[in-house]
Design an enzyme around this catalytic site. Sequence first.
Site, PDB file in Angstrom:
ATOM      1  CG  HIS A 219      62.502  27.591  -7.563  1.00  0.00           C
ATOM      2  ND1 HIS A 219      62.276  28.680  -6.759  1.00  0.00           N
ATOM      3  CD2 HIS A 219      63.663  27.857  -8.227  1.00  0.00           C
ATOM      4  CE1 HIS A 219      63.253  29.562  -6.926  1.00  0.00           C
ATOM      5  NE2 HIS A 219      64.113  29.083  -7.804  1.00  0.00           N
TER       6      HIS A 219
ATOM      7  CG  PHE B   1      66.462  32.279   3.853  1.00  0.00           C
ATOM      8  CD1 PHE B   1      66.571  31.363   4.891  1.00  0.00           C
ATOM      9  CD2 PHE B   1      67.614  32.689   3.192  1.00  0.00           C
ATOM     10  CE1 PHE B   1      67.813  30.873   5.280  1.00  0.00           C
ATOM     11  CE2 PHE B   1      68.864  32.213   3.571  1.00  0.00           C
ATOM     12  CZ  PHE B   1      68.964  31.302   4.616  1.00  0.00           C
ATOM     13  N   GLY B   2      62.089  31.986   2.648  1.00  0.00           N
ATOM     14  CA  GLY B   2      60.778  32.598   2.494  1.00  0.00           C
ATOM     15  C   GLY B   2      60.703  33.848   3.362  1.00  0.00           C
TER      16      GLY B   2
ATOM     17  CG  ASP C 245      59.634  32.071  -6.016  1.00  0.00           C
ATOM     18  OD1 ASP C 245      59.033  32.335  -4.958  1.00  0.00           O
ATOM     19  OD2 ASP C 245      60.335  31.058  -6.174  1.00  0.00           O
ATOM     20  N   GLY C 246      58.875  35.414  -4.665  1.00  0.00           N
ATOM     21  CA  GLY C 246      59.529  36.069  -3.535  1.00  0.00           C
ATOM     22  C   GLY C 246      58.822  37.343  -3.118  1.00  0.00           C
ATOM     23  N   GLY C 247      58.290  37.356  -1.910  1.00  0.00           N
ATOM     24  CA  GLY C 247      57.668  38.569  -1.377  1.00  0.00           C
ATOM     25  C   GLY C 247      56.391  39.000  -2.079  1.00  0.00           C
TER      26      GLY C 247
ATOM     27  N   GLY D 120      54.397  32.311  -0.712  1.00  0.00           N
ATOM     28  CA  GLY D 120      54.638  31.413   0.411  1.00  0.00           C
ATOM     29  C   GLY D 120      54.057  31.949   1.690  1.00  0.00           C
TER      30      GLY D 120
HETATM   31  C1  DX5 Z   1      62.718  31.594  -2.035  1.00  0.00           C
HETATM   32  C2  DX5 Z   1      61.783  30.582  -2.663  1.00  0.00           C
HETATM   33  C3  DX5 Z   1      60.378  31.048  -2.683  1.00  0.00           C
HETATM   34  C4  DX5 Z   1      59.798  31.288  -1.320  1.00  0.00           C
HETATM   35  C5  DX5 Z   1      58.753  32.329  -1.450  1.00  0.00           C
HETATM   36  O1  DX5 Z   1      64.024  31.215  -2.231  1.00  0.00           O
HETATM   37  O2  DX5 Z   1      62.155  30.319  -3.992  1.00  0.00           O
HETATM   38  O3  DX5 Z   1      59.544  30.186  -3.451  1.00  0.00           O
HETATM   39  O4  DX5 Z   1      59.237  30.118  -0.756  1.00  0.00           O
HETATM   40  O5  DX5 Z   1      58.310  32.664  -0.185  1.00  0.00           O
HETATM   41  P1  DX5 Z   1      57.682  34.091   0.140  1.00  0.00           P
HETATM   42  O6  DX5 Z   1      56.436  34.182  -0.692  1.00  0.00           O
HETATM   43  O7  DX5 Z   1      57.437  33.997   1.598  1.00  0.00           O
HETATM   44  O8  DX5 Z   1      58.710  35.137  -0.237  1.00  0.00           O
HETATM   45 ZN    ZN Z   2      60.629  29.209  -5.313  1.00  0.00          ZN
END
Ligand code: DX5
Ligand code: ZN
Length: 218
Positions: free
Chosen positions: A66, A143-144, A175-177, A197
């Site tokens: 990504h 950010f994760g 992707d995200g949360g 993540g």
């Molecule tokens: C955010 C990234 C995601 C992130 C997801 O910009 O693209 O792939 O690592 O992390 P979580 O699952 O913690 O939201």
């Molecule tokens: Zn991602």
Amino acid sequence: MKPIIAPSMLASDFANLQSEVAMLNASQADWLHIDIMDGRFVSNISFGFPVMQAIQRFAEKPMDVHLMIEEPELYIEQFRKAGADTITVHYEACTHLHRTIQQIKDTGAKAGVALNPHTSVKLLEDVISDLDMVLIMSVNPGFGGQKFIENTYRRIEKLKELILSRNSKALIEVDGGVNQQNAPLLLESGVDVLVAGSFVFSSADPAQTIADLKNSAK
Ligand code: DX5
Ligand code: ZN
């Protein structure tokens, strides 16, 4: 059909990358999600080619890359050489998106386009039949560990309609949360690929968490 599970390496322990990859190899994870950030498209810098190549040395599963970077067209070949199976670029970062999609396919990789939460899925109608995947951001990228945006379900439903109306074979990735609470609703809305993540890597038993996501009921 069970979803494809793509744990995001961004949340893994970089000091123990080899054992993290070994855990994923032995788990029900299908792909490794690799987040590349350049400090320009997003206000964070993650990692680049040397780290990706280190992951590639041990990974037994496809790498889903990504790219949260400006001018991704300059680096497509290099990401392919570093082991990318799927290369996803951001709609918002590509002036000549159609050309960039063809460029990805020419390397033999699968081509994906990612949409930020504010970008309308309608904007993909003229390229949707060329795509292998669309990544719907359910947080603002960078950010994760951020909170899932609830409007995502609606966006996924619209995207699913567009895919069906154009006979596209594109998979829908979110992707995200992502977590165990929203996974079933996401699958019901039409998602094929769940990226997770922090939910995976912060859990007591990441392999079990992956298995739970894999078995999320629609
Ligand atoms: C955010 C990234 C995601 C992130 C997801 O910009 O693209 O792939 O690592 O992390 P979580 O699952 O913690 O939201
Ligand atoms: Zn991602």
